[in-house]
Design a protein around this motif. Structure first.
Motif, short mmCIF file in Angstrom:
data_model
loop_
_atom_site.label_atom_id
_atom_site.label_comp_id
_atom_site.label_asym_id
_atom_site.label_seq_id
_atom_site.Cartn_x
_atom_site.Cartn_y
_atom_site.Cartn_z
N PHE A 33 0.81 -1.22 0.00
CA PHE A 33 0.00 0.00 0.00
C PHE A 33 0.85 1.28 0.00
N PRO A 34 1.86 1.41 0.89
CA PRO A 34 2.67 2.64 0.83
C PRO A 34 3.44 2.79 -0.49
N GLU A 35 3.88 1.67 -1.06
CA GLU A 35 4.55 1.74 -2.36
C GLU A 35 3.59 2.27 -3.42
N GLU A 36 2.35 1.84 -3.38
CA GLU A 36 1.36 2.32 -4.35
C GLU A 36 1.06 3.80 -4.14
N VAL A 37 0.95 4.21 -2.88
CA VAL A 37 0.71 5.62 -2.61
C VAL A 37 1.86 6.47 -3.14
N LEU A 38 3.08 6.04 -2.90
CA LEU A 38 4.25 6.80 -3.36
C LEU A 38 4.39 6.78 -4.88
N PHE A 39 4.43 5.59 -5.47
CA PHE A 39 4.77 5.49 -6.88
C PHE A 39 3.62 5.75 -7.84
N ARG A 40 2.44 5.26 -7.54
CA ARG A 40 1.30 5.49 -8.43
C ARG A 40 0.47 6.68 -7.97
N SER A 60 8.12 6.30 -13.64
CA SER A 60 7.76 5.88 -12.28
C SER A 60 8.03 4.39 -12.08
N SER A 61 7.90 3.59 -13.12
CA SER A 61 8.20 2.16 -13.03
C SER A 61 9.70 1.92 -12.86
N LEU A 62 10.52 2.72 -13.52
CA LEU A 62 11.97 2.62 -13.32
C LEU A 62 12.34 3.01 -11.89
N MET A 63 11.68 4.03 -11.37
CA MET A 63 11.92 4.43 -9.99
C MET A 63 11.47 3.34 -9.03
#
Length: 128
Positions: A33-40, A60-63
């Protein structure tokens, strides 16, 4: 589709599944969930405001790959082939999750898919 692929790989490697995950069900979501909030939710949205979606999704996918790199490097046995394979897989997953957010206009969809994907990987790697 990802669930079917991961399920097939897991079963072909081990001949069964290990559903005794305990707290893993919860912790997997707490990481996804936090990864999704940050990246997407943040990075993809900010990049999309100044460039086309496809380009912002690729960046954003490379990041997204870059935050996984230290884990792979410190987990031992990080051959160039394994790093490339893991990196390509995470990059493609990031692209799919970004497209899913755009298509559904919801972070929940990507967080749920991300969680399920991580659980399937965990089922494969638990040595069942």
């Amino acid at each position: 589709m990802l669930a079917v692929i991961e399920g097939y790989i897991t079963y072909s490697l081990h001949g069964r599944y290990n559903f005794e995950l305990g707290w893993r069900w919860l912790t997997t979501f707490l990481f996804a969930f936090p990864e999704e909030v940050l990246f997407r939710g943040f990075i993809l949205q900010k990049l999309s405001s100044s460039m086309k979606f496809t380009k912002s999704n690729l960046i954003s996918s490379l990041m997204f790959v870059s935050i996984h790199l230290p884990i792979w490097l410190t987990s031992g046995g990080a051959s160039l082939q394994k790093l490339f394979g893991n990196g390509l897989t995470v990059f493609l997953i990031g692209c799919v999750l970004g497209y899913l957010v755009k298509r559904t206009n919801s972070l929940w969809s990507s967080a749920i898919v991300h969680t399920i994907y991580n659980l399937l990987i965990y089922l494969r790697t638990t040595g069942v």
